[in-house]
Design a protein around this motif. Structure first.
Motif, PDB file in Angstrom:
ATOM      1  N   TYR A   8       0.838  -1.206   0.000  1.00  0.00           N
ATOM      2  CA  TYR A   8       0.000   0.000   0.000  1.00  0.00           C
ATOM      3  C   TYR A   8       0.871   1.253   0.000  1.00  0.00           C
ATOM      4  CZ  TYR A   8      -3.690   3.292   1.035  1.00  0.00           C
ATOM      5  OH  TYR A   8      -4.580   4.354   0.948  1.00  0.00           O
ATOM      6  N   ILE A   9       0.556   2.182  -0.898  1.00  0.00           N
ATOM      7  CA  ILE A   9       1.229   3.472  -0.962  1.00  0.00           C
ATOM      8  C   ILE A   9       0.158   4.560  -1.011  1.00  0.00           C
ATOM      9  CG2 ILE A   9       2.834   4.937  -2.253  1.00  0.00           C
ATOM     10  CD1 ILE A   9       4.010   2.422  -3.474  1.00  0.00           C
ATOM     11  N   THR A  10       0.370   5.629  -0.243  1.00  0.00           N
ATOM     12  CA  THR A  10      -0.563   6.750  -0.250  1.00  0.00           C
ATOM     13  C   THR A  10      -0.981   7.072  -1.678  1.00  0.00           C
ATOM     14  OG1 THR A  10       0.258   7.739   1.795  1.00  0.00           O
ATOM     15  CG2 THR A  10      -0.816   9.210   0.230  1.00  0.00           C
ATOM     16  N   GLN A  11      -2.280   7.128  -1.911  1.00  0.00           N
ATOM     17  CA  GLN A  11      -2.823   7.196  -3.272  1.00  0.00           C
ATOM     18  C   GLN A  11      -2.250   8.334  -4.103  1.00  0.00           C
ATOM     19  OE1 GLN A  11      -7.073   7.117  -2.977  1.00  0.00           O
ATOM     20  NE2 GLN A  11      -7.134   5.046  -2.151  1.00  0.00           N
ATOM     21  N   ASN A  12      -2.190   9.533  -3.556  1.00  0.00           N
ATOM     22  CA  ASN A  12      -1.714  10.681  -4.334  1.00  0.00           C
ATOM     23  C   ASN A  12      -0.215  10.630  -4.600  1.00  0.00           C
ATOM     24  OD1 ASN A  12      -4.308  11.720  -4.350  1.00  0.00           O
ATOM     25  ND2 ASN A  12      -3.972  12.983  -2.532  1.00  0.00           N
ATOM     26  N   PHE A  13       0.470   9.715  -3.944  1.00  0.00           N
ATOM     27  CA  PHE A  13       1.917   9.606  -4.052  1.00  0.00           C
ATOM     28  C   PHE A  13       2.324   8.371  -4.853  1.00  0.00           C
ATOM     29  CE2 PHE A  13       6.037   8.496  -1.787  1.00  0.00           C
ATOM     30  CZ  PHE A  13       6.783   9.520  -2.354  1.00  0.00           C
TER      31      PHE A  13
END
Length: 228
Positions: A123-128
């Motif tokens: 999982y990676i922060t969506q905007n990043f």
């Protein structure tokens, strides 16, 4: 119940996250810490399901992440950090982190990240995430796309489902196999695709699909496409 540990050198932040997760259903806080050394100590002693760590603490946090995973292989690591550089994200993922969440994210995203990595996802922060994926595409991983990679029938099936965004549990149900078997195949795919984590497996598979270099080892001369 998902057991958690938090390591961050900001006491107020630790207190806030503990309060947040303690109120959420299905989480148990085992311990907290404030340094890279604490990451290793907590992982080796308590073996939490997920440990949330800051990257800006005393000690070598990236080395601590790698060591903690060796000592507690079933523990998932979520980097929860203010570091917005792509290099930091790639270093964390390369060290073995399963998630990368920016501290500007809301509480629900952190909870979602914990739940995702617990299920075997990256999982990676969506905007990043798009920036990280773009950087990975330019990494040495790209050379895999110039090679012919042989997949068994089962590996091919798993890759197809990965590209459709399926979780390990969903893949297991779809193929009528155990989640442990899916994880074993993921390890094999990482080796074949020279990938360091699940995200890189997907990126490499996408590159191979686009250039039509994938072959099935068990059905020749079949030339399957990954995307249906």
């Amino acid at each position: 119940m998902v057991s958690l540990a938090l390591v961050d050198d900001h006491p107020l932040l630790i207190e806030g996250i503990v309060s947040l997760l303690s109120r959420a259903d299905g989480f148990e806080i085992l311990s907290t810490g404030s340094s890279a050394r604490d990451i290793i100590d907590i992982s080796s002693r308590l073996h939490p399901d997920v440990i949330i760590v800051d990257l800006s603490m005393a000690g070598d946090v990236f080395a601590a992440i790698a060591t903690s995973i060796k000592l507690s292989p079933n523990t998932k690591v979520v980097a929860f950090t203010a570091a917005t550089g792509v290099d930091s994200a790639i270093r964390a993922l390369d060290a073995g982190a399963n998630g990368y969440v920016l501290k500007g994210s809301n509480a629900q995203e952190l909870i979602h990240a914990v739940e995702s990595v617990r299920q075997g996802e990256t999982y990676i922060t969506q905007n990043f995430a798009s920036q990280v994926i773009a950087a990975l595409r330019n990494a040495p991983l790209r050379r895999v796309a110039a090679e012919v990679v042989q997949f068994s029938i089962r590996e091919d099936q798993i890759v197809r489902l990965l590209l459709r965004g399926r979780t390990n549990k969903e893949i297991a149900i779809s193929l009528k196999i155990s989640e442990k078997t899916v994880r074993n195949y993921m390890t094999i795919l990482m080796q074949k695709l020279n990938a360091r984590n699940r995200l890189e497996v997907v990126i490499a598979a996408q590159a191979l699909s686009e250039q039509e270099h994938i072959r099935s080892a068990e059905i020749q001369p079949r030339q399957p496409r990954l995307l249906s």
